[in-house]
Scaffold this motif. Structure first.
Motif, mmCIF file in Angstrom:
data_model
loop_
_atom_site.group_PDB
_atom_site.id
_atom_site.type_symbol
_atom_site.label_atom_id
_atom_site.label_comp_id
_atom_site.label_asym_id
_atom_site.label_seq_id
_atom_site.Cartn_x
_atom_site.Cartn_y
_atom_site.Cartn_z
ATOM 1 N N UNK A 164 -5.538 3.301 8.951
ATOM 2 C CA UNK A 164 -4.687 2.295 8.314
ATOM 3 C C UNK A 164 -4.366 2.802 6.917
ATOM 4 N N UNK A 165 -3.076 2.894 6.595
ATOM 5 C CA UNK A 165 -2.705 3.419 5.286
ATOM 6 C C UNK A 165 -1.302 2.963 4.899
ATOM 7 N N UNK A 166 -1.013 3.145 3.619
ATOM 8 C CA UNK A 166 0.310 2.821 3.081
ATOM 9 C C UNK A 166 1.059 4.126 2.864
ATOM 10 N N UNK A 167 2.263 4.224 3.423
ATOM 11 C CA UNK A 167 3.018 5.468 3.362
ATOM 12 C C UNK A 167 3.442 5.789 1.933
ATOM 13 N N UNK A 168 3.251 7.043 1.548
ATOM 14 C CA UNK A 168 3.595 7.477 0.205
ATOM 15 C C UNK A 168 4.958 8.134 0.127
ATOM 16 N N UNK A 169 5.469 8.248 -1.095
ATOM 17 C CA UNK A 169 6.731 8.930 -1.411
ATOM 18 C C UNK A 169 7.944 8.309 -0.730
ATOM 19 N N UNK A 170 7.910 7.006 -0.494
ATOM 20 C CA UNK A 170 9.060 6.299 0.072
ATOM 21 C C UNK A 170 9.342 5.052 -0.757
ATOM 22 N N UNK A 171 10.574 4.585 -0.715
ATOM 23 C CA UNK A 171 10.935 3.395 -1.477
ATOM 24 C C UNK A 171 10.304 2.132 -0.897
ATOM 25 N N UNK A 172 10.083 2.105 0.421
ATOM 26 C CA UNK A 172 9.591 0.894 1.069
ATOM 27 C C UNK A 172 8.073 0.798 1.071
ATOM 28 N N UNK A 173 7.385 1.922 1.269
ATOM 29 C CA UNK A 173 5.927 1.908 1.287
ATOM 30 C C UNK A 173 5.346 1.076 2.416
ATOM 31 N N UNK A 174 5.865 1.262 3.625
ATOM 32 C CA UNK A 174 5.357 0.497 4.769
ATOM 33 C C UNK A 174 3.901 0.847 5.067
#
Length: 204
Positions: A164-174
């Motif tokens: 389980x993690x938060x996606x990095x280097x994106x504007x949304x950070x899903x």
């Protein structure tokens, strides 16, 4: 090398008229609740329904969804929290939260999930994204339209560090969840979107 696109789901919401949208109250807004682990025993986070207006109050249900969204961040109910709290999820901090609904009823059975670090694991060669990054956030972020995960990086990362993690280097950070843990988030208020379907779901 494994194809990890089949192993993960984005934890997303269903866009419906009766979907509550979390908005922080004045006190909560002063705290770094989306990025930091707050002191144990500190102030409880408090949210209200930011989607509420004078004309749509009748749309919202008496019982709020099991999982509520603040952008791509989530607050989960006690049942989800109890299971998550027994797991050692890397970079995950959980804060107690109150949701005040459209009838001014306080729901004190929520917990806000915060990731103190993000995991940048999307493949720059295979994903479809706007080539010019956005700055001004303290880091570099891209607007990603459709995703492919970086299989080499995921192969090198222990499964217990990427369930389980938060996606990095994106504007949304899903937030992404591994298939082994996905059932825990298959709750009211949630749509689990396979990585391979992300672009078609949000940009049909």
């Amino acid at each position: 090398m494994n194809n990890h696109d089949d192993d993960y789901y984005f934890i997303s919401y269903k866009s419906t008229e009766d979907r509550p949208v979390l908005a922080a109250d004045e006190d909560t807004a002063t705290m770094p609740y989306t990025s930091a682990k707050l002191p144990f025993g500190g102030r409880t986070l408090k949210f209200f329904n930011g989607a509420l207006n004078k004309k749509n109050k009748h749309l919202f249900k008496k019982d709020p969804p099991d999982i509520l969204f603040y952008g791509s961040d989530i607050a989960v109910n006690d049942d989800v929290y109890e299971k998550l709290s027994s797991m050692d999820i890397l970079n995950l901090a959980i804060h107690p939260a109150i949701y005040v609904d459209h009838n001014d009823i306080w729901h004190e059975n929520y917990w806000f999930l915060t990731f103190t670090e993000k995991f940048d694991c999307w493949d720059r060669d295979k994903s479809f994204y706007a080539p010019d990054p956005l700055t001004g956030f303290g880091d570099i972020r891209y607007e990603v339209i459709s995703y492919h995960l970086n299989s080499n990086l995921l192969d090198q990362t222990n499964i217990n560090e990427r369930k389980l993690f938060k996606m990095g280097a994106t504007t949304e950070g899903w937030i992404l969840v591994h298939k082994s843990l996905a059932g825990l988030f298959n709750r009211t208020g949630v749509e689990l979107v396979p990585v391979k379907d992300f672009g078609t779901t949000f940009f049909p």
